[in-house]
Design a protein around this motif. Structure first.
Motif, PDB file in Angstrom:
ATOM      1  N   GLU A 222      32.994  43.570  39.346  1.00  0.00           N
ATOM      2  CA  GLU A 222      32.571  42.309  39.973  1.00  0.00           C
ATOM      3  C   GLU A 222      33.869  41.841  41.019  1.00  0.00           C
ATOM      4  O   GLU A 222      33.615  41.137  41.998  1.00  0.00           O
ATOM      5  CB  GLU A 222      32.553  41.264  39.025  1.00  0.00           C
ATOM      6  CG  GLU A 222      31.046  41.495  38.355  1.00  0.00           C
ATOM      7  CD  GLU A 222      30.645  40.378  37.212  1.00  0.00           C
ATOM      8  OE1 GLU A 222      31.657  39.607  37.074  1.00  0.00           O
ATOM      9  OE2 GLU A 222      29.530  40.287  36.777  1.00  0.00           O
ATOM     10  N   GLN A 223      35.124  41.976  40.420  1.00  0.00           N
ATOM     11  CA  GLN A 223      36.290  41.352  41.260  1.00  0.00           C
ATOM     12  C   GLN A 223      36.986  42.379  42.075  1.00  0.00           C
ATOM     13  O   GLN A 223      37.719  42.128  42.778  1.00  0.00           O
ATOM     14  CB  GLN A 223      37.087  40.936  40.164  1.00  0.00           C
ATOM     15  CG  GLN A 223      36.603  39.858  39.256  1.00  0.00           C
ATOM     16  CD  GLN A 223      36.271  38.520  40.029  1.00  0.00           C
ATOM     17  OE1 GLN A 223      36.994  38.087  41.256  1.00  0.00           O
ATOM     18  NE2 GLN A 223      35.333  37.800  39.487  1.00  0.00           N
ATOM     19  N   GLU A 224      36.318  43.752  42.247  1.00  0.00           N
ATOM     20  CA  GLU A 224      36.687  44.461  43.135  1.00  0.00           C
ATOM     21  C   GLU A 224      38.469  44.865  42.819  1.00  0.00           C
ATOM     22  O   GLU A 224      39.034  44.923  43.381  1.00  0.00           O
ATOM     23  CB  GLU A 224      36.534  44.373  44.318  1.00  0.00           C
ATOM     24  CG  GLU A 224      34.990  44.304  44.713  1.00  0.00           C
ATOM     25  CD  GLU A 224      34.963  43.882  46.367  1.00  0.00           C
ATOM     26  OE1 GLU A 224      35.627  43.589  47.081  1.00  0.00           O
ATOM     27  OE2 GLU A 224      33.783  44.158  46.798  1.00  0.00           O
ATOM     28  N   LEU A 225      38.650  45.230  41.520  1.00  0.00           N
ATOM     29  CA  LEU A 225      40.065  45.231  41.094  1.00  0.00           C
ATOM     30  C   LEU A 225      40.652  46.634  41.233  1.00  0.00           C
ATOM     31  O   LEU A 225      41.747  47.010  40.903  1.00  0.00           O
ATOM     32  CB  LEU A 225      40.258  44.388  39.689  1.00  0.00           C
ATOM     33  CG  LEU A 225      39.912  43.175  39.548  1.00  0.00           C
ATOM     34  CD1 LEU A 225      40.043  42.638  38.008  1.00  0.00           C
ATOM     35  CD2 LEU A 225      40.857  42.283  40.356  1.00  0.00           C
ATOM     36  N   GLY A 226      39.706  47.753  40.998  1.00  0.00           N
ATOM     37  CA  GLY A 226      39.924  49.102  40.648  1.00  0.00           C
ATOM     38  C   GLY A 226      38.728  49.992  40.787  1.00  0.00           C
ATOM     39  O   GLY A 226      37.727  49.577  41.352  1.00  0.00           O
TER      40      GLY A 226
END
Length: 280
Positions: A222-226
């Motif tokens: 959801e947060q496009e962290l990795g």
């Protein structure tokens, strides 16, 4: 406290005592359930009579709900443990400094933690072997029951470095020069788990790559962290894409830092916790 009418807060950080029977052997799980029946009764009594409930994750909150008999958790707050990045760290030890002096211009993939059932960095060693890259290195910080096994597995594999246990000054130096933080596991990869090392990685603006299911898996998407992975081959392929796409690392670093300050900075979390205590 109950007998004297003193209000108290349940702060659930693990699923005690159920964590002792959280295994994939039905007979052992059933036997353990019987053996721990008295402990479970005490846990249920404590939870149901608390004035407020705090859980470190949604998974722990759902576990609390089970002991509450399915009652809605309207009074339960999910407050992660969080982290506060140290200020004014001293110079690192000579061994750590010498290591990173030789890694300048490299892409650094880092694991910090105890090697064991829940935190197993074997996938990093296998990915390093498969990638055989001169530009990507894997730094494994920590120690534990699997240390000897991991060192044997890494023999002859280039680009893998073990530091042993480090103090916070050295960890600060390592993470300030890292690009990716790894949350890897072994036999528990299908289970929901949110390791505390995530807060550490986010505070340094690292991209997060993880084998865990549940809340952390969802957060990364959801947060496009990795990215999430299940095998070392997927880890190797994901890292190759991550490091080859222009600007992706910088974007994920910015998102990680922003998310950390919004949700996981321990000073902000402590303020919420104090509000709950004062309201009981």
């Amino acid at each position: 406290a109950v007998a004297k009418g003193i209000p108290y807060v349940i702060d659930a950080r693990d699923k005690w005592p159920d964590t002792f029977v959280d295994i994939d052997v039905p007979f052992a799980r059933a036997f353990g359930g019987v053996a721990l029946a008295n402990d479970r009764c005490m846990t249920r009594y404590a939870i149901r009579n608390a004035a407020a409930h705090v859980a470190t994750s949604r998974d722990i909150a759902h576990w609390l709900e089970g002991y509450l008999g399915g009652d809605p958790l309207s009074g339960t707050a999910v407050i992660p443990l969080g982290f506060t990045k140290p200020a004014g760290c001293r110079s690192p030890g000579p061994e750590v400094k010498d290591l990173f002096d030789g890694l300048k211009s490299k892409k650094v993939v880092t694991f910090v933690g105890t090697f064991g059932k829940y935190h197993n960095p074997t996938a990093m060693i296998e990915a390093a072997e498969a990638m055989d890259s001169e530009e990507i290195v894997f730094v494994i910080v920590g120690d534990g029951e699997m240390a000897n096994e991991l060192h044997r597995r890494a023999e002859g594999v280039g680009g893998v470095y073990f530091t042993g246990w480090l103090d916070m000054d050295d960890i600060d130096y390592v993470l300030s020069r890292s690009h990716v933080g790894v949350c890897s596991t072994g036999t528990t990869s299908e289970r929901e788990f949110f390791p505390n090392k995530v807060f550490l990685y986010l505070s340094y603006g690292l991209s997060i790559v993880s084998m865990f299911e549940g809340e952390l898996h969802q957060l990364i998407v959801e947060q496009e962290l990795g990215f999430n992975f299940k095998t070392s081959d997927q880890l190797a392929a994901g890292l190759s894409c991550l490091f080859s796409e222009q600007g992706v690392l910088d974007k994920q670093s910015e998102l990680a830092t922003k998310l950390f300050h919004q949700r996981y900075h321990s000073e902000n979390l402590m303020s919420r916790y104090c509000d709950i205590v004062l309201a009981t």
